[in-house]
Structures are given as structure tokens and as C-alpha cells.
Motif scaffolding. Sequence first.
Motif, PDB file in Angstrom:
ATOM      1  N   ALA A 147       0.816  -1.215   0.000  1.00  0.00           N
ATOM      2  CA  ALA A 147       0.000   0.000   0.000  1.00  0.00           C
ATOM      3  C   ALA A 147       0.848   1.264   0.000  1.00  0.00           C
ATOM      4  CB  ALA A 147      -0.936   0.008   1.204  1.00  0.00           C
ATOM      5  N   ASP A 148       2.147   1.122   0.328  1.00  0.00           N
ATOM      6  CA  ASP A 148       3.030   2.284   0.400  1.00  0.00           C
ATOM      7  C   ASP A 148       3.728   2.575  -0.925  1.00  0.00           C
ATOM      8  OD1 ASP A 148       2.443   2.607   3.107  1.00  0.00           O
ATOM      9  OD2 ASP A 148       4.004   1.176   3.702  1.00  0.00           O
ATOM     10  N   CYS A 149       3.517   1.757  -1.942  1.00  0.00           N
ATOM     11  CA  CYS A 149       4.165   1.968  -3.242  1.00  0.00           C
ATOM     12  C   CYS A 149       3.646   3.256  -3.877  1.00  0.00           C
ATOM     13  CB  CYS A 149       3.891   0.789  -4.176  1.00  0.00           C
ATOM     14  SG  CYS A 149       4.596  -0.774  -3.634  1.00  0.00           S
ATOM     15  N   THR A 150       4.548   4.052  -4.394  1.00  0.00           N
ATOM     16  CA  THR A 150       4.156   5.322  -5.013  1.00  0.00           C
ATOM     17  C   THR A 150       4.227   5.286  -6.533  1.00  0.00           C
ATOM     18  OG1 THR A 150       6.427   6.153  -4.809  1.00  0.00           O
ATOM     19  CG2 THR A 150       4.900   6.635  -3.009  1.00  0.00           C
ATOM     20  N   GLY A 151       4.833   4.223  -7.105  1.00  0.00           N
ATOM     21  CA  GLY A 151       4.923   4.116  -8.558  1.00  0.00           C
ATOM     22  C   GLY A 151       5.978   5.031  -9.137  1.00  0.00           C
ATOM     23  N   PRO A 152       5.959   5.237 -10.463  1.00  0.00           N
ATOM     24  CA  PRO A 152       6.932   6.139 -11.100  1.00  0.00           C
ATOM     25  C   PRO A 152       6.736   7.575 -10.622  1.00  0.00           C
ATOM     26  CG  PRO A 152       5.840   4.730 -12.716  1.00  0.00           C
ATOM     27  CD  PRO A 152       5.074   4.586 -11.445  1.00  0.00           C
ATOM     28  N   ARG A 153       7.811   8.350 -10.642  1.00  0.00           N
ATOM     29  CA  ARG A 153       7.700   9.784 -10.348  1.00  0.00           C
ATOM     30  C   ARG A 153       6.776  10.429 -11.380  1.00  0.00           C
ATOM     31  NH1 ARG A 153      13.194   8.762  -9.718  1.00  0.00           N
ATOM     32  NH2 ARG A 153      13.606   9.558 -11.822  1.00  0.00           N
ATOM     33  N   SER A 154       6.178  11.566 -11.027  1.00  0.00           N
ATOM     34  CA  SER A 154       5.194  12.193 -11.910  1.00  0.00           C
ATOM     35  C   SER A 154       5.783  12.522 -13.275  1.00  0.00           C
ATOM     36  CB  SER A 154       4.629  13.463 -11.264  1.00  0.00           C
ATOM     37  OG  SER A 154       5.654  14.410 -11.021  1.00  0.00           O
ATOM     38  N   SER A 155       7.044  13.001 -13.297  1.00  0.00           N
ATOM     39  CA  SER A 155       7.664  13.328 -14.577  1.00  0.00           C
ATOM     40  C   SER A 155       7.919  12.072 -15.398  1.00  0.00           C
ATOM     41  CB  SER A 155       8.981  14.085 -14.358  1.00  0.00           C
ATOM     42  OG  SER A 155       9.872  13.318 -13.574  1.00  0.00           O
ATOM     43  N   VAL A 156       8.279  10.974 -14.728  1.00  0.00           N
ATOM     44  CA  VAL A 156       8.520   9.707 -15.431  1.00  0.00           C
ATOM     45  C   VAL A 156       7.211   9.125 -15.944  1.00  0.00           C
ATOM     46  CG1 VAL A 156       9.364   7.337 -15.188  1.00  0.00           C
ATOM     47  CG2 VAL A 156      10.608   9.225 -14.123  1.00  0.00           C
ATOM     48  N   GLN A 157       6.145   9.217 -15.124  1.00  0.00           N
ATOM     49  CA  GLN A 157       4.844   8.738 -15.583  1.00  0.00           C
ATOM     50  C   GLN A 157       4.390   9.532 -16.802  1.00  0.00           C
ATOM     51  OE1 GLN A 157       2.869   6.008 -14.608  1.00  0.00           O
ATOM     52  NE2 GLN A 157       1.984   6.677 -16.547  1.00  0.00           N
ATOM     53  N   GLY A 158       4.658  10.817 -16.791  1.00  0.00           N
ATOM     54  CA  GLY A 158       4.345  11.620 -17.972  1.00  0.00           C
ATOM     55  C   GLY A 158       5.108  11.127 -19.187  1.00  0.00           C
ATOM     56  N   GLY A 159       6.376  10.754 -19.005  1.00  0.00           N
ATOM     57  CA  GLY A 159       7.173  10.234 -20.104  1.00  0.00           C
ATOM     58  C   GLY A 159       6.663   8.893 -20.604  1.00  0.00           C
ATOM     59  N   ILE A 160       6.239   8.021 -19.671  1.00  0.00           N
ATOM     60  CA  ILE A 160       5.681   6.721 -20.069  1.00  0.00           C
ATOM     61  C   ILE A 160       4.426   6.927 -20.915  1.00  0.00           C
ATOM     62  CG2 ILE A 160       4.570   4.620 -19.218  1.00  0.00           C
ATOM     63  CD1 ILE A 160       6.371   4.830 -16.721  1.00  0.00           C
ATOM     64  N   THR A 161       3.561   7.783 -20.439  1.00  0.00           N
ATOM     65  CA  THR A 161       2.320   8.051 -21.169  1.00  0.00           C
ATOM     66  C   THR A 161       2.600   8.695 -22.517  1.00  0.00           C
ATOM     67  OG1 THR A 161       1.146   8.367 -19.075  1.00  0.00           O
ATOM     68  CG2 THR A 161       0.086   9.203 -21.064  1.00  0.00           C
ATOM     69  N   ALA A 162       3.534   9.635 -22.537  1.00  0.00           N
ATOM     70  CA  ALA A 162       3.802  10.397 -23.754  1.00  0.00           C
ATOM     71  C   ALA A 162       4.614   9.617 -24.781  1.00  0.00           C
ATOM     72  CB  ALA A 162       4.538  11.693 -23.398  1.00  0.00           C
ATOM     73  N   SER A 163       5.258   8.521 -24.384  1.00  0.00           N
ATOM     74  CA  SER A 163       6.093   7.780 -25.335  1.00  0.00           C
ATOM     75  C   SER A 163       5.279   7.259 -26.500  1.00  0.00           C
ATOM     76  CB  SER A 163       6.811   6.631 -24.621  1.00  0.00           C
ATOM     77  OG  SER A 163       5.887   5.739 -24.023  1.00  0.00           O
ATOM     78  N   MET A 164       4.044   6.843 -26.251  1.00  0.00           N
ATOM     79  CA  MET A 164       3.190   6.389 -27.339  1.00  0.00           C
ATOM     80  C   MET A 164       2.924   7.517 -28.321  1.00  0.00           C
ATOM     81  SD  MET A 164      -0.030   6.243 -28.813  1.00  0.00           S
ATOM     82  CE  MET A 164      -1.142   6.879 -27.569  1.00  0.00           C
ATOM     83  N   ALA A 165       2.641   8.706 -27.796  1.00  0.00           N
ATOM     84  CA  ALA A 165       2.386   9.848 -28.666  1.00  0.00           C
ATOM     85  C   ALA A 165       3.637  10.244 -29.440  1.00  0.00           C
ATOM     86  CB  ALA A 165       1.881  11.029 -27.842  1.00  0.00           C
ATOM     87  N   GLY A 166       4.821  10.045 -28.837  1.00  0.00           N
ATOM     88  CA  GLY A 166       6.063  10.343 -29.542  1.00  0.00           C
ATOM     89  C   GLY A 166       6.222   9.450 -30.763  1.00  0.00           C
ATOM     90  N   GLY A 167       5.960   8.157 -30.610  1.00  0.00           N
ATOM     91  CA  GLY A 167       6.006   7.255 -31.759  1.00  0.00           C
ATOM     92  C   GLY A 167       4.940   7.587 -32.779  1.00  0.00           C
ATOM     93  N   SER A 168       3.765   7.985 -32.309  1.00  0.00           N
ATOM     94  CA  SER A 168       2.674   8.339 -33.217  1.00  0.00           C
ATOM     95  C   SER A 168       3.027   9.561 -34.049  1.00  0.00           C
ATOM     96  CB  SER A 168       1.397   8.605 -32.412  1.00  0.00           C
ATOM     97  OG  SER A 168       1.012   7.461 -31.699  1.00  0.00           O
ATOM     98  N   TRP A 169       3.659  10.533 -33.417  1.00  0.00           N
ATOM     99  CA  TRP A 169       4.058  11.736 -34.153  1.00  0.00           C
ATOM    100  C   TRP A 169       5.020  11.386 -35.283  1.00  0.00           C
ATOM    101  CZ3 TRP A 169       9.146  13.551 -34.464  1.00  0.00           C
ATOM    102  CH2 TRP A 169       9.305  14.733 -35.192  1.00  0.00           C
TER     103      TRP A 169
END
Length: 537
Positions: free
Chosen positions: A50-72
Amino acid sequence: MAIGNVYVISAIAIVGGGLFGFDISSMSAIIGTTQYKCYFNQGPAPATSADCTGPRSSVQGGITASMAGGSWLAALFSGFLSDRYGRKTAIMVGSCIWVVGSIIVCASQDIGMLIVGRFINGLCVGICSAQVPVYISELAPPSKRGRLVGAQQWAITWGIMIMFYISYGCSKIKGTAAFRIPWGVQMIPAILLFIGMCFLPESPRWLARKDRWEDCHAVLTLVHGKGDPNSPFVVQEFQDIKGMCEFERNNANASFFELFKPNMINRTHIGVFTQIWSQLTGMNVMMYYITYVFAMAGLSGNNLLVSSSIQYVINVILTVPALLYVDRWGRRPTLLLGALGMMTWMFANGGLLKSYGHYAGPQGVGDTPEASWSVSGPPSKAVIACSYLFVASYAPTWGPVSWIYPPELYPLRVRGKAVALATSANWAFNFALGYFVPPAFVNIKWETYVIFGVFNFAMLVHVFFAFPETAGKTLEEVEDMFTDPSGPRYVGTLPWKTRIVTRKARLLEQGEVDEEKTAQFEHDEGERSGSDTQVQA
């Protein structure tokens, strides 16, 4: 055997749009789960899961945006692939790429591998999102082109909803299977897309561009003539395509740089900004990061996920009116009303959060830094309601029309490249916003809504003064509208004076046919669109 029914053709081709929808909710439904946060955790070693915080916010943004980078990247070059090898082939190549990307994503061992897999998935989405609208628009009759091309957006909404519920169901599984199963399942539609495209005809306008006139006429006969090569609509369409191809060969070249010449730059800017504005509406906030928004409103656990899913249902249902009526409503009124509605709800959400909310501290609500602002009581319900109303404003307006409009603007010789450029702008801003939103919620909090409200106001003004009406015109008529100063529908400098025009009105206006012949012409056009037969190509 080839399929000749335009509805079946569109239903198969738009699966390419559904892949984009799968990607959106396969991330939005998973980023809040404990399994995902613990496996990709970048915070301090947790004492419990329950204490896991996952990727940092900037890294999560990069994970999400990587798909859009390939799409571009893929969207930008998809025009060259489509113009050289065909619209159909380009879509099939995209479906193969998706399968490869899904395998890598499903097998991800770390964040780097996840990003690479999503980037490869993005290559497919870039190709399909650019070329599926081109393919359908070059096959569809003018009276139903908006409905059929706009179905791509409907496929996206279905993909979002289906994958969200798959991901939600899998979130109950312990271990990494909670996210690996959804990421693996998403390759199935791409396989079905590849198989289905094998039975579809190539674009008749692309065949004409390659001097394959017999094939072009055969496809027009198959799709528009119900097997009758002498159908009035087939004869008229074939003559229009032939005349446009001959004109283009004698008067213009088809280089990419032609898009930036004085006689084309206006259309280029309209198509590009249609896609840019569709991203700057703020729909990314609602689709990718809706769990952050509702966490700020006090929702958590199952309530959070179920409430988030309601917007996906709204998106699916309210896209239907656009598919049924966008060819009657027209493109301009639909875009204007959509921008006005979205602006209203964005400003409303910003005002509610500012007036009734408070800063939740650096850890955010529920130890989610991106949920940096907290609101409770009736105002929290108002925030949720405004979020739903925003989606309800986007679904029947900018959602489908942003895909319908660009392919209608350009001549055949540059259509593939022009739509690819416009779509690449979509993905460039998708990438930027996917990376921007999580840190924005952390750092500027409720003001994020105000920024998107201003964008919606800007697009409202831009559409009114710059976007002409294209509904009801053939693709060749749209070209005349931009280039023939003596024509009755020349745009000139007053786009707000353009109107929806039916095929019948154009023929009667020019005195080419009488009432009886025109009625028969439109009857033939309507009948062949409803045909559900398959004939030998």
C-alpha cells in the motif's frame, strides 16, 4: 472476393482507431493500481504494498507520452508510405507494428522496456490515425463521408471503454498479470484488422493517381455501383476523378513542400490546427488522467475506477449523434458549439476548485502527488458533473470532426502527405500534454483547468474566422471551393459565409441536369451505400 459495402469497409478500417483507444485506457485504468505502482516503483522502498508510489510524476508523464512520440514520428512519414504503396497497405503495415509493440509492452521488465514498447505501439497509431481517414474519405460518398470517417472516433471511444473494463477486471488479479494481461490482449484487434483489410478494396483515387484506371473503375463499380459499371454515380465519380488527376499532372507537382506554398498554406494551417486544437481542448486530462481528477474530488478505490469509467460510456453514446447528423449539421457549427461547451466546463471546474478546494500538500490526496488539490462536499460532486459534461461536449463535436475535416481539405496529389502532417501535429501536442499534465497538477494545481479553458476560447475564435464549411461536397468540389475564384462556393476571405451544399443543389445550380435526373442520381447514391452484398473485385 472483395467487400463492397461502405459501412462494412469503414467498420473494418476504423479498428485502427480502436487501437488508440485501447492504449489510452490500458494506461489510465492501470496507473492507479497497487500492482503497477509496486512493480514500477521509484519511491522509497515500501514497508507494505500500500506504500508503493509508482513512477515519479515526470517519469509517468514520459511513459504516457512515449506512445504519442512514436505516433508523431509515424504520422509524419505515413503520407510517403501511403502515397507510394497505397492506403490499404499502409494500414496493414501499422497493424503488424502494433502486434510487435504489444508483445514488448506485455513483457516489460522495467520502465525503459515499457517506454520502448509504447513507442512502437505509437508507430502503428500514427500510421492508422493518419491514413484510415484518408482511406475512408476517398471511398465514401459525399453525403455520408462525415458519418463514415467520424466512425474512427467512435471506434476510439469503444476501444477506450472496452480496455478500461478489461483492465478494471484484471486489477483484481494479484501480481504482474494485473497489467500484463490487458497489455497482451490489446494485440487481438490489430490481428483482426490485418485479416479484415485483406478483403477490402484499395482507394479508387490512389489507383487513379497510379494510372490504374481499370482497377479504379472496378472499385467504383464495386463500392458505388452494386456491380453496374454504367451506374450514373459511378460514371460521374470516375469522370470527376479523371479530370482532377489530369489537371494535377498538368498544373502541379506533389512534393511535400507544396503544402507550404502560397496557394496551399491556408489549407495546411487549417488542417494542422484542427488536430492541434483537438488536443488542446483538454480531453487528455479527462482520458489519461481522470483518476487524478476524481481523486481530488474525494473518490478512491472501486468508487474511483467505476466513476472514471462513466465518462467512457458517455463518450461512446454521445459520439453516435455526430455520426448520424454531422453531414446535416455541418463542420463549422459542430466545432463552434463544441468549443463553447468545453470552455464553459473547464472554467467551471477551475472556479470550483479555486473557490471550494484547498492544497492537499506535497503528498497529494491518497499519497498521489498529482492529486494536489482537494475538494469535498457538494462542490466535489459539481466537479465530477462538470467533468462528465465536458466529455459530453467533446464526444459529438471535436472528437469525430477533428478526423473528418482534414482529409476533406486537400487535393488528391497531396492528401496523404497533408493529412499525415496534420495528424503528426495532433501527436506532437498529445506527447507534450501527456508529459505536461502530471507535473501541471503537482505544480500549478487548479490553474491547469484555466489554461485549457483559454485554449477552448482561442479555438472558438479561430474556427469562426478561418474554417470554411465542407459538408456535402465531393472532394473535387472542395478543391474547386479553394481554387476557382469564379466558382459559386469560392472561399475567398470569408469562411463564415460558406454553407452546406448537397450534390443535387450543385447540379441544379450549374444547369447540368434536370430535377428528375438529379433525383435518380441521388437515389442511386443512397442505394449503393446501403448495399450489403459482396461481389467479385
